[in-house]
Each structure stands twice: as structure tokens, then as C-alpha cells.
Design a protein around this motif. Structure first.
Motif, PDB file in Angstrom:
ATOM      1  N   GLU A   1       0.840  -1.158  -0.045  1.00 30.67           N
ATOM      2  CA  GLU A   1      -0.146   0.094   0.012  1.00 30.67           C
ATOM      3  C   GLU A   1       0.829   1.284  -0.160  1.00 30.67           C
ATOM      4  OE1 GLU A   1      -3.246  -0.103  -0.121  1.00 30.67           O
ATOM      5  OE2 GLU A   1      -3.462  -2.272   0.333  1.00 30.67           O
ATOM      6  N   TYR A   2       0.433   2.200  -0.656  1.00 30.06           N
ATOM      7  CA  TYR A   2       1.079   3.485  -0.565  1.00 30.06           C
ATOM      8  C   TYR A   2       1.148   4.195   0.710  1.00 30.06           C
ATOM      9  CZ  TYR A   2       1.446   3.678  -5.841  1.00 30.06           C
ATOM     10  OH  TYR A   2       1.664   3.536  -7.121  1.00 30.06           O
ATOM     11  N   GLY A   3       2.402   4.681   1.211  1.00 30.35           N
ATOM     12  CA  GLY A   3       2.604   5.620   2.205  1.00 30.35           C
ATOM     13  C   GLY A   3       2.809   4.661   3.440  1.00 30.35           C
ATOM     14  N   THR A   4       3.071   3.342   3.236  1.00 29.09           N
ATOM     15  CA  THR A   4       3.360   2.438   4.174  1.00 29.09           C
ATOM     16  C   THR A   4       4.949   2.087   4.400  1.00 29.09           C
ATOM     17  OG1 THR A   4       2.891   0.509   3.003  1.00 29.09           O
ATOM     18  CG2 THR A   4       1.210   1.301   4.450  1.00 29.09           C
ATOM     19  N   MET A   5       5.336   1.677   5.565  1.00 32.49           N
ATOM     20  CA  MET A   5       6.895   1.295   5.736  1.00 32.49           C
ATOM     21  C   MET A   5       6.470  -0.163   5.726  1.00 32.49           C
ATOM     22  SD  MET A   5       9.383   3.394   6.505  1.00 32.49           S
ATOM     23  CE  MET A   5      10.496   3.045   7.708  1.00 32.49           C
ATOM     24  N   ASN A   6       7.435  -1.134   4.794  1.00 35.38           N
ATOM     25  CA  ASN A   6       7.195  -2.449   4.613  1.00 35.38           C
ATOM     26  C   ASN A   6       8.694  -3.047   4.894  1.00 35.38           C
ATOM     27  OD1 ASN A   6       4.298  -2.776   3.602  1.00 35.38           O
ATOM     28  ND2 ASN A   6       5.337  -1.056   2.580  1.00 35.38           N
ATOM     29  N   CYS A   7       8.886  -4.347   5.717  1.00 37.55           N
ATOM     30  CA  CYS A   7      10.099  -4.912   5.760  1.00 37.55           C
ATOM     31  C   CYS A   7       9.906  -6.263   5.649  1.00 37.55           C
ATOM     32  CB  CYS A   7      10.532  -4.530   7.207  1.00 37.55           C
ATOM     33  SG  CYS A   7      12.306  -4.889   7.435  1.00 37.55           S
TER      34      CYS A   7
ATOM     35  N   ALA B   1      10.495   9.740  -6.474  1.00 37.31           N
ATOM     36  CA  ALA B   1       9.765   8.505  -6.585  1.00 37.31           C
ATOM     37  C   ALA B   1       8.748   8.308  -5.421  1.00 37.31           C
ATOM     38  CB  ALA B   1      10.526   7.102  -6.951  1.00 37.31           C
ATOM     39  N   ASP B   2       7.703   7.620  -5.746  1.00 35.73           N
ATOM     40  CA  ASP B   2       6.630   7.484  -4.518  1.00 35.73           C
ATOM     41  C   ASP B   2       7.208   6.340  -3.646  1.00 35.73           C
ATOM     42  OD1 ASP B   2       5.130   9.222  -6.293  1.00 35.73           O
ATOM     43  OD2 ASP B   2       4.851   7.308  -7.407  1.00 35.73           O
ATOM     44  N   VAL B   3       7.767   5.355  -4.476  1.00 35.78           N
ATOM     45  CA  VAL B   3       7.873   4.198  -3.795  1.00 35.78           C
ATOM     46  C   VAL B   3       9.748   3.967  -3.575  1.00 35.78           C
ATOM     47  CG1 VAL B   3       8.002   1.712  -3.788  1.00 35.78           C
ATOM     48  CG2 VAL B   3       5.979   2.999  -4.527  1.00 35.78           C
ATOM     49  N   LEU B   4      10.182   3.693  -2.577  1.00 36.97           N
ATOM     50  CA  LEU B   4      11.468   3.378  -2.270  1.00 36.97           C
ATOM     51  C   LEU B   4      11.684   1.879  -1.978  1.00 36.97           C
ATOM     52  CD1 LEU B   4      14.448   4.767  -2.140  1.00 36.97           C
ATOM     53  CD2 LEU B   4      13.821   5.381  -0.151  1.00 36.97           C
ATOM     54  N   LEU B   5      12.477   1.531  -2.750  1.00 35.45           N
ATOM     55  CA  LEU B   5      12.831  -0.093  -2.410  1.00 35.45           C
ATOM     56  C   LEU B   5      14.444  -0.173  -1.632  1.00 35.45           C
ATOM     57  CD1 LEU B   5      11.194  -0.994  -5.485  1.00 35.45           C
ATOM     58  CD2 LEU B   5      10.457  -2.221  -3.503  1.00 35.45           C
ATOM     59  N   VAL B   6      14.573  -0.881  -0.793  1.00 31.48           N
ATOM     60  CA  VAL B   6      16.192  -0.625  -0.252  1.00 31.48           C
ATOM     61  C   VAL B   6      16.483  -2.014   0.383  1.00 31.48           C
ATOM     62  CG1 VAL B   6      17.590   0.882   0.937  1.00 31.48           C
ATOM     63  CG2 VAL B   6      15.268   1.420   0.722  1.00 31.48           C
ATOM     64  N   ASP B   7      17.730  -2.505  -0.297  1.00 35.95           N
ATOM     65  CA  ASP B   7      18.031  -3.935   0.320  1.00 35.95           C
ATOM     66  C   ASP B   7      19.118  -3.728   1.340  1.00 35.95           C
ATOM     67  OD1 ASP B   7      18.528  -6.595   0.738  1.00 35.95           O
ATOM     68  OD2 ASP B   7      19.234  -6.947  -1.370  1.00 35.95           O
ATOM     69  N   GLU B   8      18.941  -4.250   2.666  1.00 34.53           N
ATOM     70  CA  GLU B   8      19.678  -4.005   3.740  1.00 34.53           C
ATOM     71  C   GLU B   8      20.631  -2.649   3.766  1.00 34.53           C
ATOM     72  OE1 GLU B   8      22.120  -7.596   4.662  1.00 34.53           O
ATOM     73  OE2 GLU B   8      20.683  -8.923   3.650  1.00 34.53           O
ATOM     74  N   PRO B   9      19.712  -1.754   4.016  1.00 28.40           N
ATOM     75  CA  PRO B   9      20.770  -0.331   4.079  1.00 28.40           C
ATOM     76  C   PRO B   9      21.526  -0.128   5.151  1.00 28.40           C
ATOM     77  CG  PRO B   9      18.264  -0.130   4.811  1.00 28.40           C
ATOM     78  CD  PRO B   9      18.414  -1.487   4.105  1.00 28.40           C
ATOM     79  N   THR B  10      21.190  -1.079   6.212  1.00 21.14           N
ATOM     80  CA  THR B  10      22.186  -0.703   7.539  1.00 21.14           C
ATOM     81  C   THR B  10      23.364  -1.727   7.503  1.00 21.14           C
ATOM     82  OG1 THR B  10      20.726  -2.150   8.668  1.00 21.14           O
ATOM     83  CG2 THR B  10      20.386   0.329   8.723  1.00 21.14           C
ATOM     84  N   THR B  11      23.712  -2.693   6.526  1.00 23.41           N
ATOM     85  CA  THR B  11      24.790  -3.805   6.784  1.00 23.41           C
ATOM     86  C   THR B  11      26.070  -2.817   6.768  1.00 23.41           C
ATOM     87  OG1 THR B  11      23.207  -5.039   5.707  1.00 23.41           O
ATOM     88  CG2 THR B  11      25.586  -5.909   5.823  1.00 23.41           C
TER      89      THR B  11
ATOM     90  N   THR C   1       6.374   5.348   0.215  1.00 30.72           N
ATOM     91  CA  THR C   1       6.375   4.080   0.386  1.00 30.72           C
ATOM     92  C   THR C   1       7.748   3.544   0.335  1.00 30.72           C
ATOM     93  OG1 THR C   1       4.334   4.222  -0.949  1.00 30.72           O
ATOM     94  CG2 THR C   1       5.200   2.213  -0.228  1.00 30.72           C
ATOM     95  N   VAL C   2       7.952   2.769   1.619  1.00 28.41           N
ATOM     96  CA  VAL C   2       9.340   2.335   1.731  1.00 28.41           C
ATOM     97  C   VAL C   2       9.166   0.605   1.788  1.00 28.41           C
ATOM     98  CG1 VAL C   2      11.355   2.016   3.121  1.00 28.41           C
ATOM     99  CG2 VAL C   2      10.248   4.262   3.189  1.00 28.41           C
ATOM    100  N   VAL C   3       9.806   0.106   0.984  1.00 33.00           N
ATOM    101  CA  VAL C   3       9.956  -1.521   0.926  1.00 33.00           C
ATOM    102  C   VAL C   3      11.423  -1.722   1.229  1.00 33.00           C
ATOM    103  CG1 VAL C   3       9.443  -3.716  -0.172  1.00 33.00           C
ATOM    104  CG2 VAL C   3       8.035  -1.838  -0.501  1.00 33.00           C
ATOM    105  N   MET C   4      11.682  -2.340   2.382  1.00 33.08           N
ATOM    106  CA  MET C   4      13.269  -2.653   2.639  1.00 33.08           C
ATOM    107  C   MET C   4      13.352  -4.060   3.263  1.00 33.08           C
ATOM    108  SD  MET C   4      13.420  -0.250   6.179  1.00 33.08           S
ATOM    109  CE  MET C   4      12.086  -0.202   6.995  1.00 33.08           C
ATOM    110  N   VAL C   5      14.650  -4.521   2.907  1.00 36.06           N
ATOM    111  CA  VAL C   5      15.067  -5.643   3.461  1.00 36.06           C
ATOM    112  C   VAL C   5      15.943  -5.566   4.565  1.00 36.06           C
ATOM    113  CG1 VAL C   5      16.455  -7.998   3.077  1.00 36.06           C
ATOM    114  CG2 VAL C   5      14.827  -7.055   1.179  1.00 36.06           C
ATOM    115  N   LEU C   6      15.662  -6.104   5.806  1.00 36.99           N
ATOM    116  CA  LEU C   6      16.497  -5.951   6.925  1.00 36.99           C
ATOM    117  C   LEU C   6      16.794  -7.223   7.730  1.00 36.99           C
ATOM    118  CD1 LEU C   6      14.899  -3.031   9.075  1.00 36.99           C
ATOM    119  CD2 LEU C   6      16.937  -2.891   7.717  1.00 36.99           C
TER     120      LEU C   6
END
Lengths: 341, 276
Positions: free
Chosen positions: B25-31, B156-166, B190-195
Motif C-alpha cells: 500500500e502507498y504510504g506504508t513502511m514495509n520490511c 519517486a513514490d516508492v523506495l525499495l532498499v536492500d539491507e541499508p544498514t549492513t 512508500t518504503v519496502v526494505m530488506v532488513l
């Protein structure tokens, strides 16, 4: 120190120095190449011939013998410098150049086959050379593909392909039983006995190459990112690599068809630009040298290098290609020493 | 809405993500969480359009992702994968300016809105101080903020990030997580990240997607998903769960107690080794 204000002005000092050195080198090589030769001319005679062309000997020597050779040399150098810069960027390989990718030899091989076996006309040399250059490039990339185009392997593959085609040329020359021995001087890369016809043949390619290189400079800047990042920014990386690679091959084939294979100019010119602008020049440009600067400057440096090399070649009466190898070889060894394997 | 429908992803014959359906969904933080090799990075690559589906479909606003023209897609989706490579000698500002390509194309010169977007991205990530610095001279945390600035310049509306803190120290990790939350809260990104860090995922995400062996095994708010049973299943890890509170929002926090190595368990569920 905090830089809060965006400053778009460019520190032009090193660019100016580089351009000045190149222009002076080109001017000296142009004047000297008009003066020296079997028939020595004074500056006055040259100026007279340039201002008021007539039927006397100095006019003929300047306009028909020496000027076309000098102009052609500068154009060949500019085109090769630009093609080298494009190849280095699309492969992200500092050792890249059309001759080290096998393109130059592939084009020469195709032209020799055309001349010896099919008796092609002079005008057909260019298209035949382009086909040869593209085939050689395809072969090189095919071999190096499995190492994900690692610069050292790509260069090794390119050199193998180049040697393969060079051997092919030798076989053809021997098999043609001496008939094709007249090609020998052309095959070492020579600017001797060139006419305005050659200049006219190369000119559209030089112009096209410059226009394409400069208008696609932004794409080259983006291709320097890793493939995933560039793709995620919406850059069609394969389309641009192919388009720019074909441009480099056609530019190279055009120089081969008029002047024979000339190596190392494409390799050296972009490196001289980068070395020349290291320091405050690059910092002024904001870090990485953008391709809208790198390409025209590589063309300028390439032209100056050939200008000087052909002057020496003319005085010593050897083909210019041999001088380029003598100049470029040691630099290549230096560059390969800096590569991680 | 970014949706995956029975999405199957892999490399050659090797299937890594097995028939996952999920809608962001738009506007959500997903992990996305899960053990090494569970396919979470592959799923992110698929959602970002960098890896074509073997089967199934990914849609952005009901239009298949691969039907979007590349630059238009990049105006909607910004992607930051692991270990991106910056060109030699590039400055922070030059790198961030590349983020405007989706809006400019090859021939367009920078307009006022492009300069504004770059300035905004540099300012919000705190990178404006380093704009003229060579990217390679920065520390790990600064580089990561530089890459985020590049993604932000895309607007962009959606930001996809892979392990940004490693590979970042704990302070820089929270800095990055706070930055992502700020973008989500203040700008609706909207954030979709791998953590990898379960507790950071629990603290910062609205929704957790837990993966194992290429399948989605849990999906919901952290308070529903994070339980010792799940962590035992995912990581063979015994944990103690406590609730923590941050600004009135309660989230579960799990303290690791001990790792349980049961070779039998591993043999019964062979784990695919995903490239990257």
C-alpha cells in the motif's frame, strides 16, 4: 569548509592549458609538415601558396601533396581519440580501445580479403571494414562474456582476436604471391600519398562521430554507474552500449579504410586528457570528468598526437602507425600494471 | 499500489522465490525479513523490475511493471541495492544529479526543478556539506546516505532498499532508519526494505513480510508477526519477547537467548543459495 551554494562555474584553467598545448602542437605539426619533405619550402612560400594558389610547384606541393595528408592525419587522430574514449566508457575498462578490442585488425583483415579475393573498389573499403570490425568486436565480447567483461580478460580476448586477424592478414599476403605486397605500407598505418578524396571520405564520419559522441555524452556518464543502479534509473544500458559501440566500430573502420590500422591513439588520448585535468581541473569540474568534456578533448589530444607522430614519420620516412606503437607500447605496459586482476 | 501476483523468481533453472502474492500500500513502511538465502533480496529485485519474473506478474497501479517505459517506471520506483559501485572520482553532487535522469532523459539540460530536487535530496540526507567531496573518500554511513540521496533525487513514490544498514555501526544504522522513517512520515514515501535486524524491523515497519525458503510464511503488523515461535522457525533462535513503547506505539522486542542447531531440521528443508 562548508559549501552551501551551488556553483556551476567551471574551473577552466587546466582545460585551457590542455587545449592550448594541443592547439600549439597541431599548429607546429601542420606548419612543419607543410615545410619538410623531398622539396623543402620556406614559410614565405607556404603562405604565398596558401593565399594565392596557382600552377607553380610550391602551390602544387602544398595543396595537393602536403595539406591533404596533414588534414587527414588530424581527422584520423580526432576520430580515434573519440572512439577510444567511447570504448573505454561503455566497457568501463581503462585498457579499452578499438585496436585492443580487435576492431582495428578485424576491419583491416576484412578489407584485405576484399581487395585480394573479391577485388573491391576503394569506396567499398569502408563498409567491408565495418563488417570486419563488428565481427571482431562480437568475437572479443563473446570470449570475454563469461568473465562478466573483466577488464583484463576483455583486453586479453581482444588482443587474441587482434593477433588472430593479423595472422590472417599475413597468410593472405603470402598466399596472394606478392601481388598484395603493395598493401604492406597501408597495413602498418600510413598517411603517405593521401589526397583530398581521402579527406572527403573520412570527413562525414569525423563530423558524425563528434556530433553523436557529444550528444550522447550524458548516456556515457550514466553507463559509468553499475548496471543495476543505471537500470533502476531507467537507463536502457544494453541499447546504449550497442549504439555507442557500433558508433565506435564505424568510426574506427572509417580510419582503417583511409589510413590503415593505427593503434594506441584511441588508448592513450583519453588517458592524457584525464592525467592533464587531474588536480584543480577535475575538482573544478566537480569530480568525475563528464563525457561532454572528455570526448571532444580526447579528439583534440588524438589529433595532436597523430600530427606530431606523422611529422616524425615523414622526416624518418616510415609509416605513422609504427611510431604510434613505439609511443603507445610503453604507456600500455604502465596502464596494465595498474589493473587489478 | 505495487503488487506481486503468484510471483516466481529465480536465476536460470534455480527458483528462489516461489509463487508469492503481496500488495504494497502507498504510504506504508514495509520490511522483508528472513534467514540468509530465503529469497528476500531476490523478491526486492523482482519488485524493483530488475529481475524479470519466471512466472506470475508484478504490477504498479494495475499496469505490469515491464510494460512501463523505463524512465516513467524510474519516476515512480527508486531502488537502492547492496554494494552499488560509484564511478571513479565522482563527487557526491554529481552522483545525486544522476537521480534526475528519469525526469530529464539524455538531451534535456537541468531545469530549476532538477536543481531543487538535488538540493532537497542533499539537504534531507545531510549530504550538502559533502557535495564537492569525492564519493570514494566518504565513510560507510556517509556513502549510504549519498546513495539514498541519489534515490531521493528521483522523487519517486516508492523506495525499495536492500539491507541499508549492513556494514554500518549501530549509530549510523539508526541514522539511516530514522531518515527512512522521516521520508515516510513527512513525505509519504512508500518504503519496502530488506532488513537483517528483527528488532529494527519491528520498531520501524508498519508491516512485516517474513520469508522462508522462497515462500511468504507470515505477513502483518510487527505485534502480530514477531513471536518467539516464528523466530525459532526462521532462525533456529531461542528468544524472549518484551513489548517496548515509542511515542505511544507499542512494538515487540526480542532478546536473543541461544541459537539451536538441529542438523536434522536443516536436512529436511534445504535452503537455496541465492546469488547476491
Amino acid at each position: 569548509m562548508q559549501l552551501t551554494h551551488h556553483d556551476d562555474t567551471i574551473e577552466l584553467r587546466s582545460v585551457t592549458v590542455l587545449v592550448t598545448v594541443c592547439v600549439v602542437a597541431m599548429a607546429i605539426s601542420l606548419i612543419m609538415s607543410l615545410r619538410v619533405g623531398d622539396f623543402s619550402l620556406s614559410l614565405d612560400q607556404i603562405l604565398q601558396a596558401l593565399k594565392t594558389p596557382n600552377d607553380d610547384t610550391p602551390s602544387f606541393v602544398v595543396w595537393q601533396l602536403r595539406l591533404p595528408r596533414a588534414v587527414l592525419g588530424l581527422m584520423v587522430g580526432a576520430v580515434l581519440g573519440m572512439a577510444g574514449a567511447i570504448v573505454q566508457s561503455i566497457t568501463r575498462n581503462p585498457l579499452g580501445s578499438p585496436s585492443l578490442m580487435g576492431v582495428t585488425s578485424g576491419a583491416a583483415f576484412a578489407i584485405v580479403i576484399g581487395l585480394v579475393v573479391f577485388d573491391i573498389s576503394y569506396g567499398q573499403r569502408l563498409s567491408v571494414g565495418t563488417v570486419g570490425g563488428l565481427s571482431a568486436a562480437a568475437l572479443t565480447f563473446g570470449i570475454a562474456w563469461q568473465t562478466r567483461l573483466n577488464p583484463v580478460y576483455l583486453t586479453l580476448a581482444g588482443m587474441s582476436v587482434a593477433l588472430f586477424f593479423a595472422a590472417g592478414i599475413s597468410v593472405l599476403l603470402i598466399a596472394s604471391d606478392g601481388e598484395a605486397m603493395g598493401l604492406y605500407v597501408w597495413l602498418t598505418g600510413s598517411l603517405g600519398d593521401r589526397t583530398w578524396q581521402h579527406v572527403g571520405q573520412l570527413a562525414p564520419f569525423a563530423l558524425l562521430g563528434l556530433v553523436m559522441g557529444v550528444s550522447f555524452a550524458r548516456a556515457l556518464d550514466l553507463l559509468m554507474l553499475d548496471d543495476d543502479t543505471a537500470t533502476s534509473l531507467g537507463v536502457s544500458i544494453h541499447r546504449w552500449r550497442l549504439l555507442l559501440g557500433m558508433t565506435a566500430v564505424i568510426l574506427t573502420a572509417a580510419t582503417v579504410s583511409v589510413a590503415g590500422p593505427i593503434s594506441f591513439i584511441g588508448l592513450i588520448a583519453p588517458h592524457i586528457v584525464r592525467l592533464g585535468l587531474r588536480g584543480d581541473g577535475l575538482r573544478g569540474l566537480g569530480g568525475q570528468l563528464p563525457h561532454r568534456w572528455l570526448l571532444p578533448l580526447s579528439a583534440l589530444v588524438g589529433a595532436s598526437l597523430i600530427g606530431i607522430a606523422d611529422l616524425i614519420a615523414k622526416v624518418q620516412d616510415v609509416p605513422v602507425g609504427i611510431f604510434c606503437v613505439l609511443l603507445g607500447g610503453p604507456l600500455f605496459v604502465y596502464l596494465i600494471g595498474k589493473q587489478p586482476c | 499500489m505495487l503488487s506481486a501476483d503468484r510471483l516466481r523468481l529465480g536465476y536460470g533453472n534455480h527458483v528462489v522465490v516461489k509463487d508469492i502474492s503481496v500488495s504494497i500500500e502507498y504510504g506504508t513502511m514495509n520490511c522483508i525479513i528472513g534467514p540468509n538465502g530465503c529469497g528476500k533480496s531476490t523478491l526486492l529485485r523482482g519488485l524493483s523490475g530488475l529481475l524479470a519474473p519466471l512466472q506470475g506478474a508484478i504490477t504498479l497501479d494495475d499496469k505490469p511493471l515491464n510494460a512501463w517505459p523505463a524512465r516513467q517506471r524510474a519516476q515512480r520506483l527508486a531502488v537502492l541495492l547492496q554494494n552499488p559501485i560509484a564511478p571513479d572520482g565522482i563527487s557526491v553532487e554529481q552522483l545525486v544529479q544522476h537521480g534526475r535522469y528519469p525526469h530529464q532523459g539524455i538531451f534535456q539540460r537541468p531545469r530549476a526543478e532538477d536543481h531543487e530536487a538535488v538540493e532537497w535530496a542533499l539537504a534531507i540526507t545531510g549530504m550538502h556539506r559533502y557535495r564537492r567531496r569525492p564519493f570514494h573518500a566518504l565513510s560507510g554511513g556517509e556513502r549510504q546516505r549519498g546513495w539514498i540521496a541519489l534515490a531521493l533525487a528521483q522523487q519517486a513514490d516508492v523506495l525499495l532498499v536492500d539491507e541499508p544498514t549492513t556494514f554500518l555501526d549501530i549509530g549510523r544504522q539508526l541514522e539511516i532508519m530514522d531518515l527512512l522513517r522521516q521520508l515516510n512520515r513527512d513525505h509519504g514515501t512508500t518504503v519496502v526494505m530488506v532488513l537483517h535486524d528483527i528488532n529494527q524491523a519491528s520498531r520501524y515497519a508498519d508491516r512485516l513480510l517474513a520469508m522462508q525458503s522462497g515462500a511468504l510464511i507470515a505477513d502483518g503488523a510487527p505485534v502480530e508477526v514477531i513471536h518467539p515461535e516464528l523466530l525459532m522457525q526462521l532462525f533456529d533462535l531461542e528468544t524472549e519477547r518484551v513489548m517496548r513503547d515509542e511515542d505511544g506505539r507499542a512494538y515487540p522486542y526480542c532478546m536473543p537467548v541461544r541459537a539451536q542447531r538441529t542438523p536434522h531440521h536443516h536436512a529436511s528443508t534445504p535452503r537455496p543459495v541465492a546469488p547476491g
